[in-house]
Design an enzyme around this catalytic site. Structure first.
Site, PDB file in Angstrom:
ATOM      1  N   TYR A  91      17.170  29.937   6.076  1.00  0.00           N
ATOM      2  CA  TYR A  91      16.050  30.628   6.733  1.00  0.00           C
ATOM      3  C   TYR A  91      16.261  30.697   8.243  1.00  0.00           C
ATOM      4  O   TYR A  91      16.703  29.739   8.866  1.00  0.00           O
ATOM      5  CB  TYR A  91      14.749  29.881   6.468  1.00  0.00           C
ATOM      6  CG  TYR A  91      14.228  30.049   5.063  1.00  0.00           C
ATOM      7  CD1 TYR A  91      13.861  31.309   4.578  1.00  0.00           C
ATOM      8  CD2 TYR A  91      14.094  28.950   4.229  1.00  0.00           C
ATOM      9  CE1 TYR A  91      13.374  31.462   3.287  1.00  0.00           C
ATOM     10  CE2 TYR A  91      13.592  29.084   2.936  1.00  0.00           C
ATOM     11  CZ  TYR A  91      13.236  30.348   2.476  1.00  0.00           C
ATOM     12  OH  TYR A  91      12.743  30.486   1.212  1.00  0.00           O
ATOM     13  N   LYS A 132       0.837  -1.200   0.000  1.00  0.00           N
ATOM     14  CA  LYS A 132       0.000   0.000   0.000  1.00  0.00           C
ATOM     15  C   LYS A 132       0.876   1.256   0.000  1.00  0.00           C
ATOM     16  O   LYS A 132       2.090   1.169   0.228  1.00  0.00           O
ATOM     17  CB  LYS A 132      -0.894  -0.022   1.248  1.00  0.00           C
ATOM     18  CG  LYS A 132      -0.113  -0.062   2.554  1.00  0.00           C
ATOM     19  CD  LYS A 132      -0.991  -0.515   3.717  1.00  0.00           C
ATOM     20  CE  LYS A 132      -0.200  -0.439   5.018  1.00  0.00           C
ATOM     21  NZ  LYS A 132      -0.948  -1.037   6.141  1.00  0.00           N
TER      22      LYS A 132
END
Ligand SMILES: *Cc1c(COP(=O)(O)O)cnc(C)c1O
Length: 343
Positions: free
Chosen positions: A243, A34
């Site tokens: 940042y 999955k």
């Protein structure tokens, strides 16, 4: 188009993991594929494990069955989320795909559309997520059950619920006729042979994850993450990088800016603690991980230049501890921008 980041995956390691898990369980071993094979590619995983002899595969939804493509007639896919009201048309398309019926309502729906066809059933033994409660088992009368499943909630820990779920599953199994019985996921395989029944359903450990310490020696890493250097530069003493200016150079510092970021599943948790490898030399992540870029300190790698590939440390247990994410999240978060290469 050239891709500046790649996931190099080892078919040998995947198959070795599957064989090792099958050996440990001592019974038939399926594969949970999955979420696109836990991020590594459901199709290549299916093909490799099918070639190795695996015949039982697990997806979550019928849409995933469609995405997977052709399933050879002697392989079987079980759809873990069962048969919802919108799945009826899809369920009639394939004869070797079975729903894992999860409720009395789903059982009723299956009896209406394909009463004679084999199905799987999930019995809830304490997880309270999907599955019929034991007292609802009468809703199963008249079904042709191939595999009766239950799922462990805490198999990755030493938790009282493990033994309790085992006992409840034994008692449920004695009252519901099926060809096979199945309880264990990856972690469950390491709880001991009592948990194996007729079929085990590992996911994580196939892909190199260690759900319990006992798995460490058995499981080999499958995926390697690599990203190309966009540029090499110098940060002068006292300047910052990235940042928030979180990294401040204590001396002139060489950095390589590489083509990977949290949009690719290299999460912000790796800020200031992730590492990459360049020819055996460890390069630290400096400052914050950006959406598309990461800065690596490369004072120790004078040769590293634009276009070179850096390999990120992604051993799942260590990477999970470093980033604060689970091993499952790390794998399934790997983004669409990676080129997925299977060798
Ligand atoms: C996802 C899943 C598995 C595989 O679990 P892992 O922990 O990845 O081994 C097995 N059974 C069910 C019902 C699942 O949903």
């Amino acid at each position: 188009m050239h891709r500046p980041l790649r996931l190099t995956c080892s078919t040998d390691a995947l198959i070795a993991n599957w064989r090792a898990l099958a050996g440990r369980a001592g019974v038939a071993c399926g594969a949970a594929i999955k979420a696109d094979g836990y991020g590594l590619g459901a199709r290549p995983v299916f093909d490799a494990l099918y070639a190795a002899g695996c015949r039982d595969f697990f997806l979550s939804t019928w849409w995933e069955v469609g995405e997977l493509g052709t399933v050879p007639p002697d392989a079987f896919v079980s759809v873990l989320h069962g048969l919802g009201p919108d799945d009826v048309a899809a369920a009639l398309l394939w004869t070797n795909v079975r729903p894992v019926l999860n409720s009395a309502r789903q059982a009723q729906r299956w009896k209406q559309i394909a009463p004679e066809r084999e199905c799987d059933v999930m019995i809830d033994t304490g997880m309270n997520r999907l599955g019929l409660r034991q007292e609802e088992a009468s809703a199963l009368t008249g079904l042709n059950i191939h595999t009766l499943h239950s799922h462990l909630a805490c198999a990755d820990e030493d938790h009282d619920l493990n033994q309790l779920q085992l006992e409840r599953f034994r008692s449920a199994a004695s009252g519901v006729a099926a060809k096979r019985y199945s309880l264990a996921n990856s972690a469950g395989i390491f709880l001991g042979g009592d948990y194996s029944f007729d079929l085990v359903r590992p996911g994580l450990a196939l892909y190199g994850g260690s759900p319990r310490p006992e798995a460490r020696e058995l499981v080999r890493p499958v995926a390697r993450l690599e990203a190309q250097v966009v540029q090499r530069r110098v940060i002068r003493e006292g300047e910052s990088c990235g940042y928030g200016g979180r990294f401040v150079a204590q001396a002139d510092t060489e950095v390589a800016i590489v083509n990977l970021g949290y949009a690719d599943g290299y999460w912000r948790g790796f800020s200031e603690c992730g590492k990459a490898d360049m020819g055996g030399i460890d390069l630290p992540v400096l400052g914050r991980v950006s959406m598309d870029l990461v800065a690596l300190g490369c004072d120790d790698a004078p040769e590293l230049a634009e276009g070179d590939w850096a390999s990120l440390h992604f051993g799942l247990e260590e990477a999970a501890a470093a980033s604060g994410m689970s091993q499952y999240e790390l794998l399934t978060g790997l983004g669409r921008r990676f080129e997925r290469l299977w060798h």
